[in-house]
Every structure is written in structure tokens, then in C-alpha cells.
Scaffold this motif. Sequence first.
Motif, mmCIF file in Angstrom:
data_model
loop_
_atom_site.group_PDB
_atom_site.id
_atom_site.type_symbol
_atom_site.label_atom_id
_atom_site.label_comp_id
_atom_site.label_asym_id
_atom_site.label_seq_id
_atom_site.Cartn_x
_atom_site.Cartn_y
_atom_site.Cartn_z
ATOM 1 N N ALA A 103 0.831 -1.205 0.000
ATOM 2 C CA ALA A 103 0.000 0.000 0.000
ATOM 3 C C ALA A 103 0.861 1.248 0.000
ATOM 4 O O ALA A 103 1.745 1.419 0.846
ATOM 5 C CB ALA A 103 -0.923 0.003 1.209
ATOM 6 N N SER A 160 -7.470 0.082 -2.725
ATOM 7 C CA SER A 160 -6.765 0.710 -1.600
ATOM 8 C C SER A 160 -5.327 1.118 -1.897
ATOM 9 O O SER A 160 -4.429 0.893 -1.092
ATOM 10 C CB SER A 160 -6.777 -0.225 -0.380
ATOM 11 O OG SER A 160 -8.103 -0.573 -0.048
ATOM 12 N N GLN A 161 -5.095 1.738 -3.036
ATOM 13 C CA GLN A 161 -3.775 2.266 -3.386
ATOM 14 C C GLN A 161 -2.674 1.203 -3.323
ATOM 15 O O GLN A 161 -1.532 1.493 -2.967
ATOM 16 C CB GLN A 161 -3.415 3.459 -2.493
ATOM 17 C CG GLN A 161 -4.342 4.651 -2.693
ATOM 18 C CD GLN A 161 -3.942 5.852 -1.881
ATOM 19 O OE1 GLN A 161 -4.285 5.952 -0.709
ATOM 20 N NE2 GLN A 161 -3.214 6.772 -2.482
ATOM 21 N N ARG A 162 -3.050 -0.026 -3.663
ATOM 22 C CA ARG A 162 -2.053 -1.090 -3.745
ATOM 23 C C ARG A 162 -1.216 -0.883 -5.005
ATOM 24 O O ARG A 162 -1.752 -0.622 -6.075
ATOM 25 C CB ARG A 162 -2.735 -2.458 -3.770
ATOM 26 C CG ARG A 162 -3.561 -2.754 -2.529
ATOM 27 C CD ARG A 162 -4.218 -4.116 -2.626
ATOM 28 N NE ARG A 162 -5.188 -4.309 -1.571
ATOM 29 C CZ ARG A 162 -4.897 -4.729 -0.336
ATOM 30 N NH1 ARG A 162 -3.631 -5.008 -0.029
ATOM 31 N NH2 ARG A 162 -5.828 -4.880 0.563
ATOM 32 N N GLY A 175 0.971 5.870 -4.232
ATOM 33 C CA GLY A 175 -0.093 4.865 -4.222
ATOM 34 C C GLY A 175 -0.682 4.582 -5.584
ATOM 35 O O GLY A 175 -1.840 4.175 -5.696
ATOM 36 N N ASN A 219 -1.778 2.527 -8.456
ATOM 37 C CA ASN A 219 -2.091 1.091 -8.531
ATOM 38 C C ASN A 219 -1.242 0.369 -9.564
ATOM 39 O O ASN A 219 -0.731 -0.725 -9.312
ATOM 40 C CB ASN A 219 -3.560 0.873 -8.907
ATOM 41 C CG ASN A 219 -4.518 1.196 -7.793
ATOM 42 O OD1 ASN A 219 -5.560 1.783 -8.020
ATOM 43 N ND2 ASN A 219 -4.196 0.816 -6.566
#
Length: 512
Positions: free
Chosen positions: A35, A120-122, A376, A378
Motif C-alpha cells: 500500500a 486501496s492504493q495497492r 499509491g 495502482n
Amino acid sequence: MNEMTTRRSGGRAARHARRSAPLEDTLRPIRPGLAGGQYRPLSPEGVARIHQAALDALEQIGLADAPPSGIAHMTRAGAILGDDGRLRFPRALVEDMLARANRTITLHGRDPRHDLDLSSQRVHYGTAGAAVHLVDPVTREYRDSTLQDLHDAARIADRLDNIHFVQRPMVARDVTDNREMDLNTVYACCAGTTKHVGTSFSEPGFVADALALLHMVAGSEEAWRARPFVSNSNCFVVPPMKFATESCQVMEACIAGGMPVLLLSAGQAGATAPASIAGAIVQSVAECLAGLVYVNAVAPGHPAIFGTWPFVSDLRSGAMSGGSGEQALLSAGCAQMHAFYDLPGGAAAGFADAKLPDMQAGWEQMCSNVLAGLSGLNLVYEAAGMHASLLGFCLESLILGDDLIGQAMRCVRGIEVDEDSVSLEVMRATCIGGPGHYLGSDQTLHLMQRDYVYPALADRSSPKEWVEKGQPDLLQKATARKAEILAERAAARFDAMTDATIRARFKIHLPA
């Protein structure tokens, strides 16, 4: 003396064995999907202002050149077609489509262990681009890229832990028929890696063949639709603020075929986008919001990646300057807008203006890769291997990029602070009656693998050790690793029956 030497060797060997043993994924210091989001170049007020400006642009300026099918879909949803031929998007329509957008996208690999969770901003790093040359760093020459080069890039990426997906990085210039090139691009990439693959199509009529091939690889159309392992990289706009008519028709065909789409807006600041970094983000966000309306008007909830890909110009010449600090800021700012909308998104980072994998390439690639990860993003596209402002791709640089991205990902992971990590008891035991150093402590040995990332090729030895080892050169080591990987047949190759079925129906240019 011999007994002491044996004990020391045994201890060292045991420590080396523990260090070399593979860790479970949850214990690795870095892994796909860490993350990010720690770095925010835009203030909250700046984010809100960009959002409002993008809505104003859509409502007041709109986009031209949508195909008739797109006009029908979007006007049915609430867009307004003006007398000037431009589609304009009321705020309420954009907000409604944002509410419908898919926020739980997984980009599948053919092997499920390579699935990419985009929530989730992975953060995930991969290749991309459409380089027309392969770079030979030994001869320092550029030559036309081929289908075999593309397959080799996929094969190498499949073996690199820190390359998480493979979007087509080169154009197969030796396949001159566009239909055959598009189909063979899909074949070459999927036969090289079981990671997620991204590709594009020249014309909407070429999509059907690719889907038929992918159904064969998956085992059936149902299996493909359940786990689509290829996405369509779609330049659906021609900046500034025009739809790319034919690409939009390609997008509609891909949506109908169950293929995820990357909504790619790639304006160039100072040329096809405003010169200011904020203005370039506004235009890219506006264009991608229009794309989001388009996709969800066709098929609500279809997986679509918010692909703000604005690039930077060197304003002295107008040439792209992808290795600049401005490019790093631009991609990081885009990632912050993705987070504001809570949408899976991607942007370009990690590509170099440098022509070869040299020191310039190193600083250019690291700067934007680190900021993209910390922000973050993706999907970090073009993160390894790309040179000459997207004109050249280098296989050795791809391999070196795996090390570079590993260090970038360690920055993304950040610093965990808890009772154990502040290490007070370890300090007490070491300093009061202890050895006075931490080299052999249980904590050091435990954290050796869990918290520290070790490069595969970079040299950390002393000058004396380096000389004793024959003064190894980083580029030579990458070339040797390339030869080692390419000496083996790709593990991702299709089984003989599937491959024979594909070849009986389509003209495949790679040898069996």
C-alpha cells in the motif's frame, strides 16, 4: 583451531541457508500490492480545485469526434450533443457514473498467484509502451523490434519478482499485416508469461480473433470471462479533448468480449495538454472521466482502469522528457486524483530519456518509480526497460529494473513502528552485559530477510572483494542473466494440443 574454524563455518553456513530459504509471501520484505499513498504532492484544496476544473471542462468544453455508437450510448445516459458536434457532460451525469464505476477490480493472471488486487492504493509495477526499437547496450545500437523480441521480453518479465504485469512494451515491426500483428502480439505475450498481459488493437474488427485465441488458451469462453487475463490498453482520446473514433469502437468490442479496459489519456504538457502540471492533470482527469461515462453507459460496472498518462515536454525543444522530475510529479499527482475518486488507476513512470542503461537512466527511472509508488499508484506502467523517451526497449535494462523496483518498493513499504521494532529491550541486552553490537542478535537474524531487500545483480562488495571477483560489470551480469533465462523454453508456453489448435486457425509467426 580446526574445531573453531569448523564451528564458525558451520554457523556461517547455517545463517546463509536461513537467509537463502524462500519466505512465505506474507513474510517477504516486498511483494506485489504493497500500500502506497504516503506522498501527496497536491494539497486537499488543490485536489478539490482540479476536480472542479475537470467538471467545468466536461460541462463547458466537452469532447469531439465520438463515434455514432458512442454518441448513442452517452446521450442516452444524459450527455448533451451540441450543434458543434461536441458531447458535453453535466455534473450530475459524471457523479452518477462515478457512483456506478467498478472499484473492486482484480486483473487476473493466467496463474492465479499473479492476480493483481487494485483496491486501496495497492502498488504494482510493470512494462508498457510501444517502442519501435530494441536497444543493444553492448553494441550501443538501436534496431527494429521484432515479435521474437516481444516474446523474449515477456519471458524475462515472467522470471522477475518485481515486474508484476506485462503490457506490450514493443511493436513487432517484422509482422507487417496489422491484423496478424495484433493477434501475434497477444500470442507472444501470453506464451511468454502467466502474469497479466495488456495489449492494444489497431481496428475493432481485429478484436474477435484475439478473443477466439484467448478462449482457446483459457479452455472456453466461460473460463475466459470468469478470469480475463488480458486487458485492452485503449487510447480512447486524442488530446486535447477529442475522442479517438476507431479506438472507441475497439473499446466497445472489448467490453462486449469481457475484456477489462485501460482508459488511456496521454496528452503531452506544452503540446497536446496545458504546460502547467496542474493543467495537464485537469485535462487528463477530464478526459478519463468522459471515458468512465462512456464505459458505464455501455456496460455499468465494467472493469475500467482510470489511465491518466499525461507526459512532460522539454519546453526548449518540445521533445518528451519522461525522465524529468516534472514527469515524476505529474504521475504522482494523477495517483492522488485516483485516490480522491477511489478508482483503480494507472500512469506512466520509470521510463528514461537516456538512450542506454547508464547513470542517467538510473536516476531518471528511480525518481519517478519511487514517487509513483509512494503516491499509491495502482499500476505503474513503463516501469522498467524503456529508453529514449519510449522509442527503445532494452532487455538488459528490464532485468536491471527488477533490482531498481525492488528498492523502490521497499520505500513504499515504509517504516513499521511497534514495541518490537523500537528495540529497547534489544538495546538493553546488547549494551548492559552484552556483546556491544547487534550482529548476532536474534532480532537481527530475524529481520535479515523480513525487513531488508537484497539486490540480485547490484554489487555491494568492498573494492578489494570486487577486484578479487574479477571486477564484475553490472551490464555484463544483466546480459548473462538474459542469456540464462532465454536459454530455457518459456514455462508459460501453451500445451501442445492447444498450441496446435491455435496454429490451425491462425497464422502464428513465432516458431512452435
